[in-house]
Write a protein that holds these residues in place. Structure first.
Motif: not given
Length: 259
Positions: A48-52
């Motif tokens: 969830n953090i990496i894709t944003v």
């Protein structure tokens, strides 16, 4: 080109922002693994953090590095060096350095917590997706910077592209599914996903973790295609296209740009 890639790579490695980026993922990974003590749950949280965040950092770094190295580029253009080697070399130097910071920042904590003994494939998919997103959005950022001389416009359009991919696209996509729910939208959903590398990356990780049941009917549709070997190969090929096509436009713009 190798010398330009090497120079840009070490120039960014010496930058404090590279250490901040590396330290952020290092501390975040340690914290998530310490709290969960389960690599699969940590991978979900990091997804969830990496894709944003990764696309945002790649976009900002790409635009910022191009504008800050404008004088260096003009100096190189006065030398007998191909234009494509200069711009593509710079792009690769930035993308490789950011990807290395991501891989090391995530890799060190997971290796210490014994990822090789458990969900190795899930972790490798996370690193692969993060690296692809870095290369994609740095390439998009370089295209924007090459198109716009004005720094404010360049930064504005770069943030707009990230916002469109990370937030607005998903909203429009969901509204379209609700409005046309009476129609068969299976194939349309798959095609629409391919037009957004962030969505495609997120789905690849979710399916790799085998939690597509949480997505309901949509998850079943995605699993029927992306969950197969053909679907995985097709998805990775689409991500490669997302890298190659912007690089091709960098090459074309580099040949035509007037300094």
């Amino acid at each position: 080109m190798i010398k330009i890639i090497t120079y840009c790579f070490f120039d960014l490695v010496r930058s404090r922002w590279s250490y901040v980026y590396f330290s952020f993922y290092l501390l975040l990974s340690f914290a998530l693994l310490f709290l969960n003590n389960d690599t699969s749950k940590a991978v979900i949280s990091l997804m969830n953090i990496i894709t944003v965040l990764t696309p945002l950092i790649g976009t900002i770094f790409g635009v910022m590095y191009y504008y800050n190295s404008r004088e260096f580029i003009e100096l190189l253009l006065s030398q007998p060096i191909k234009r494509s080697h200069i711009f593509i070399g710079q792009y690769l130097g930035v993308a490789i350095s950011l990807s290395l910071s991501l891989i090391l920042g995530l890799g060190i904590p997971f290796l210490l917590y014994g990822v090789l003994q458990g969900s190795t494939s899930n972790f490798l998919m996370l690193l692969t997706v993060g690296s692809f997103l870095t290369f994609i959005f740095v390439a998009l950022a370089y295209n924007i910077a090459l198109t716009h001389e004005n720094k404010i416009k360049g930064f504005g359009y770069a943030i707009l592209v990230w916002l469109l991919m990370a937030v607005i696209y998903d909203g429009v996509f969901l509204i379209s599914l609700v409005m046309f729910q009476e129609y068969p939208l299976d194939n349309a959903s798959l095609i629409a996903t391919a037009f957004n590398p962030i969505d495609l990356s997120r789905i690849l990780i979710l399916l790799k973790l085998d939690i597509s049941a949480l997505l309901g009917y949509t998850g079943a549709v995605f699993k029927s295609f992306f969950g197969t070997s053909l679907g995985l190969i097709t998805s990775l090929f689409v991500l490669v296209l997302w890298v190659v096509i912007p690089i091709f436009f960098i090459y074309r713009k580099a040949q035509r740009k007037d300094f």
